[in-house]
Design a protein around this motif. Structure first.
Motif, mmCIF file in Angstrom:
data_model
loop_
_atom_site.group_PDB
_atom_site.id
_atom_site.type_symbol
_atom_site.label_atom_id
_atom_site.label_comp_id
_atom_site.label_asym_id
_atom_site.label_seq_id
_atom_site.Cartn_x
_atom_site.Cartn_y
_atom_site.Cartn_z
ATOM 1 N N LEU A 22 0.838 -1.199 0.000
ATOM 2 C CA LEU A 22 0.000 0.000 0.000
ATOM 3 C C LEU A 22 0.871 1.247 0.000
ATOM 4 N N ASP A 23 0.296 2.331 -0.457
ATOM 5 C CA ASP A 23 0.939 3.642 -0.479
ATOM 6 C C ASP A 23 0.055 4.579 0.331
ATOM 7 N N VAL A 24 0.569 5.112 1.434
ATOM 8 C CA VAL A 24 -0.253 5.914 2.341
ATOM 9 C C VAL A 24 -0.808 7.173 1.694
ATOM 10 N N THR A 25 -0.209 7.604 0.578
ATOM 11 C CA THR A 25 -0.678 8.819 -0.093
ATOM 12 C C THR A 25 -1.876 8.559 -0.995
ATOM 13 N N GLN A 26 -2.261 7.308 -1.148
ATOM 14 C CA GLN A 26 -3.363 6.960 -2.041
ATOM 15 C C GLN A 26 -4.635 6.657 -1.252
ATOM 16 N N PRO A 27 -5.799 7.095 -1.766
ATOM 17 C CA PRO A 27 -7.064 6.891 -1.033
ATOM 18 C C PRO A 27 -7.366 5.432 -0.718
ATOM 19 N N GLN A 28 -6.965 4.511 -1.590
ATOM 20 C CA GLN A 28 -7.270 3.095 -1.370
ATOM 21 C C GLN A 28 -6.456 2.474 -0.241
ATOM 22 N N ALA A 29 -5.509 3.219 0.319
ATOM 23 C CA ALA A 29 -4.679 2.687 1.403
ATOM 24 C C ALA A 29 -5.519 2.299 2.613
ATOM 25 N N THR A 30 -6.606 3.007 2.863
ATOM 26 C CA THR A 30 -7.477 2.687 3.998
ATOM 27 C C THR A 30 -8.091 1.306 3.832
ATOM 28 N N GLU A 31 -8.615 1.033 2.641
ATOM 29 C CA GLU A 31 -9.199 -0.280 2.360
ATOM 30 C C GLU A 31 -8.135 -1.371 2.416
ATOM 31 N N GLN A 32 -6.930 -1.061 1.924
ATOM 32 C CA GLN A 32 -5.854 -2.049 1.935
ATOM 33 C C GLN A 32 -5.390 -2.343 3.356
ATOM 34 N N LEU A 33 -5.431 -1.340 4.224
ATOM 35 C CA LEU A 33 -5.115 -1.572 5.631
ATOM 36 C C LEU A 33 -6.113 -2.549 6.239
#
Length: 246
Positions: free
Chosen positions: A59-70
């Motif tokens: 995941l890349d914390v700067t990308q919106p999908q990072a929350t879902e990936q977490l």
């Protein structure tokens, strides 16, 4: 000290530096660890060292999908007791290159906020948890050679303070730890020479100890604690005249 096998930690930014070393030490203490970072190959390499207790998620914390990936990583691990955010960037930027300053803010403010909110909400729903972040002693003063870095670290210090108050208002038993290292020998500090440079493994040992004791603020190590104590006392009119360089 050994911990129960059920303890589960998520570490963001675990493929190198401090996050990597903390991962190794938690594994040695019996934790299950979910690791995240941008480099899939590095994640897979670390997972091979202990396939039964390491789960991975790119995941890349700067990308919106990072929350879902977490959340996907939490599900793989079977839950989360400790969240440690170890991802961040920083540069010396005396020329004030705008791209560098904005890129630093994107990771250290936008990405930081995105991930800490996600962790807070998870612990809020769970009813407990330990939320820890690695900020820096740089957040205690505006350092002229690295404006965005020091400013974003101050933001992180204040944000965690605010989240702690919010948790208390909501009567949530969430523990917060703000880890503030000094100079650590990682890729982050390739652009200069730094005094009192510490190895990531030594820093990780002190961080794990602070996490175990659930310290609210952990300045790493005692030399930097003394330094920060005294430079907080320096008045603004004098601080701006000091030739702080590295």
């Amino acid at each position: 000290m050994k911990v129960q096998e059920s303890k589960r930690a998520i570490i963001i930014g675990a493929t190198s530096g401090i996050g990597y070393e903390v991962t190794l030490q938690l594994l040695q203490q019996g934790w299950k660890v979910g690791i995240a970072g941008r480099r899939q190959e590095a994640l897979e390499a670390l997972q091979k060292t202990d396939c039964t207790r390491i789960e991975i998620q790119a995941l890349d914390v700067t990308q919106p999908q990072a929350t879902e990936q977490l959340q996907q990583l939490i599900d793989k691990l079977g839950g989360m007791d400790l969240f440690l955010l170890s991802s961040g960037i920083g540069y010396q930027n005396m020329k004030l290159d705008a791209d560098i300053e904005l890129r630093t803010a994107q990771t250290n403010v936008e990405g930081f906020t995105r991930m800490t909110i996600a962790a807070f909400r998870y612990f809020q729903k769970q009813g407990r948890g330990h939320l820890a972040v690695i900020s820096s002693i740089a957040g205690t003063k505006g350092i002229g050679v690295a404006p965005a870095y020091s400013a974003t670290k101050r933001y992180q210090n204040t944000y965690i303070e605010a989240l702690e108050q919010l948790a208390r208002l909501q009567k949530l038993p969430i523990c917060f730890t703000d880890i503030r290292p000094g100079f650590v020998s990682t890729d982050l500090l390739k652009d200069g020479k730094y005094p009192m440079l510490m190895s990531p493994s030594v820093v990780a040992t002190k961080i794990v100890k602070a996490l175990h004791h659930k310290k609210r603020i952990a300045v790493i190590d005692w030399r930097y604690a003394i330094l920060v104590f005294f430079w907080k006392m320096i008045p603004a009119w004098l601080w701006k005249r000091l030739p702080v360089r590295s």
